[in-house]
Design an enzyme around this catalytic site. Structure first.
Site, PDB file in Angstrom:
ATOM      1  N   ASN A  11       0.867  -1.186   0.000  1.00 25.73           N
ATOM      2  CA  ASN A  11       0.000   0.000   0.000  1.00 25.73           C
ATOM      3  C   ASN A  11       0.901   1.233   0.000  1.00 25.73           C
ATOM      4  OD1 ASN A  11      -1.771   2.078   0.479  1.00 25.73           O
ATOM      5  ND2 ASN A  11      -2.323   1.424   2.561  1.00 25.73           N
ATOM      6  N   TRP A  12       0.961   1.895  -1.153  1.00 27.23           N
ATOM      7  CA  TRP A  12       1.902   3.021  -1.292  1.00 27.23           C
ATOM      8  C   TRP A  12       1.402   4.303  -0.633  1.00 27.23           C
ATOM      9  CZ3 TRP A  12       3.713   2.825  -7.142  1.00 27.23           C
ATOM     10  CH2 TRP A  12       4.380   1.611  -7.363  1.00 27.23           C
ATOM     11  N   LYS A  13       0.132   4.323  -0.248  1.00 28.09           N
ATOM     12  CA  LYS A  13      -0.456   5.544   0.324  1.00 28.09           C
ATOM     13  C   LYS A  13      -0.222   6.712  -0.643  1.00 28.09           C
ATOM     14  CE  LYS A  13       0.008   3.382   4.756  1.00 28.09           C
ATOM     15  NZ  LYS A  13       0.135   3.479   6.186  1.00 28.09           N
ATOM     16  N   HIS A 108      -9.380   1.467   5.247  1.00 31.45           N
ATOM     17  CA  HIS A 108      -8.065   1.636   5.876  1.00 31.45           C
ATOM     18  C   HIS A 108      -8.196   2.617   7.036  1.00 31.45           C
ATOM     19  CE1 HIS A 108      -3.895   2.781   6.495  1.00 31.45           C
ATOM     20  NE2 HIS A 108      -3.585   1.630   5.916  1.00 31.45           N
ATOM     21  N   GLU A 110      -6.469   5.026   7.954  1.00 24.32           N
ATOM     22  CA  GLU A 110      -6.267   6.448   7.613  1.00 24.32           C
ATOM     23  C   GLU A 110      -7.534   7.024   6.991  1.00 24.32           C
ATOM     24  OE1 GLU A 110      -2.625   5.732   5.486  1.00 24.32           O
ATOM     25  OE2 GLU A 110      -1.690   5.245   7.403  1.00 24.32           O
ATOM     26  N   GLU A 182      -5.061  -4.496  10.821  1.00 21.24           N
ATOM     27  CA  GLU A 182      -4.033  -3.475  10.977  1.00 21.24           C
ATOM     28  C   GLU A 182      -4.282  -2.705  12.270  1.00 21.24           C
ATOM     29  OE1 GLU A 182      -2.206  -2.418   6.836  1.00 21.24           O
ATOM     30  OE2 GLU A 182      -3.733  -0.964   7.380  1.00 21.24           O
ATOM     31  N   GLY A 188       2.982   2.657  10.675  1.00 17.48           N
ATOM     32  CA  GLY A 188       3.955   3.727  10.488  1.00 17.48           C
ATOM     33  C   GLY A 188       4.721   4.094  11.753  1.00 17.48           C
ATOM     34  N   SER A 228       3.871  -1.794  10.300  1.00 22.09           N
ATOM     35  CA  SER A 228       5.319  -1.895  10.525  1.00 22.09           C
ATOM     36  C   SER A 228       5.905  -3.258  10.146  1.00 22.09           C
ATOM     37  CB  SER A 228       5.658  -1.541  11.977  1.00 22.09           C
ATOM     38  OG  SER A 228       5.301  -0.195  12.241  1.00 22.09           O
ATOM     39  N   GLY A 249       3.137  -0.913   4.210  1.00 21.18           N
ATOM     40  CA  GLY A 249       3.172   0.502   3.851  1.00 21.18           C
ATOM     41  C   GLY A 249       4.588   0.915   3.493  1.00 21.18           C
ATOM     42  N   GLY A 250       5.256   1.598   4.415  1.00 22.96           N
ATOM     43  CA  GLY A 250       6.580   2.176   4.168  1.00 22.96           C
ATOM     44  C   GLY A 250       7.572   1.242   3.479  1.00 22.96           C
TER      45      GLY A 250
END
Ligand code: 13P
Length: 267
Positions: A11-13, A108, A110, A182, A188, A228, A249-250
């Site tokens: 998930n590149w956000k 999600h 966010e 999640e 993050g 993470s 993510g990251g």
């Protein structure tokens, strides 16, 4: 009974516009081509790898993916519940499907916490995605406050119950819905849930599916963990009985760390 194929989803956000996306996908494809273990596992359908770029980069990602020798899945990070209309700034499932998406991430944290998406909105989106034949990745998870209060399962159950309401009548699990656990406090932050805690909640999700939709659904639906995930913690997570993949993510933004997670998660 369909086998649950391990799924590594990036998930590149809000990262990577069209040109960066094209560059990344080309690098990813050539790195996979040079990695026998990943390449063979993909070809044998033993793992699935997917990327979830921003809307504006989907088309470019799709063209780059189509030129590859191995299959990489593509999905969007959100969608609207209507096909078209006066919804300024929104993008519909019909549109993302046209860009080549097979998946869409819905609910999600966010979206829930920064953009105020409610369980009702997520339910409408799930229903629409299934009607369109887009596979939703439904995200659920508790905040730190909810965890500290000891109500993780209560929160996760409410999110599942609300979002999957429509499935009682549609029974569209065949479409291939995926669930991602999640925990909000792990996203993050570098603070991954312990393997045992992540397994416990994922097992709870599977038992929810069994109680509400029967054992076949419970055994076939893939449950991912997100929050993470890094190359050095992927193996422990992926060896848990009820964890079928990772929503990353990251660490999915760099080819090296993304492939590191896949390599360690497969072993
Ligand atoms: P991080 O891997 O950056 O913690 O993000 C997880 C996530 O939100 C994936 O959807």
């Amino acid at each position: 009974m369909k086998k649950r194929i391990p799924f590594f989803a990036g998930n590149w956000k809000m990262n990577k516009g069209p040109s960066e996306t094209e560059k990344f996908v080309k690098q990813l494809i050539s790195a996979i081509a040079g990695d026998d273990a990943i390449c063979n596992a993909l070809k044998a359908n033993e793992i699935e790898v997917g990327i979830f770029p921003p809307f504006v980069s989907l088309e470019r990602a799709n063209s780059a993916i189509k030129s590859a020798d191995v299959s990489i899945s593509l999905g969007a990070q959100n969608m609207h519940w209507e096909d078209s209309g006066a919804f300024t700034g929104e993008v519909s499932g019909v549109m993302i499907k046209e860009t080549g998406c097979q998946y869409v991430i819905l609910g999600h944290s966010e979206r829930r916490h920064i953009f105020g998406e409610t369980d009702d909105v997520i339910e409408m989106k799930i229903r629409k995605s299934l009607n369109l034949g887009l596979k939703p990745i439904l995200c659920v998870g508790e905040t730190l406050e909810e965890r500290d209060k000891g109500i993780t399962e209560f929160v996760v159950e409410r999110q599942l119950k609300e979002a999957l309401k429509a499935l009682k009548t549609h029974q569209t699990f065949e479409t291939g819905i995926v669930i991602a656990y999640e925990p909000v406090w792990a996203i993050g932050t570098g603070r991954k849930a312990s393997d045992e805690d992540a397994q416990k909640v994922c097992a709870f999700i599977r038992s929810f599916l069994e109680n509400n939709f029967g054992s076949r659904v419970a055994q076939e639906v893939r449950i991912l963990y997100g929050g993470s995930v890094k190359p050095d913690n992927a193996k422990g997570l992926m060896s848990q009985k009820d964890i079928d993949g990772a929503l990353i993510g990251g660490a999915s933004l760099e080819v090296e760390s993304f492939l590191g997670i896949i390599t360690n998660g497969m072993s």
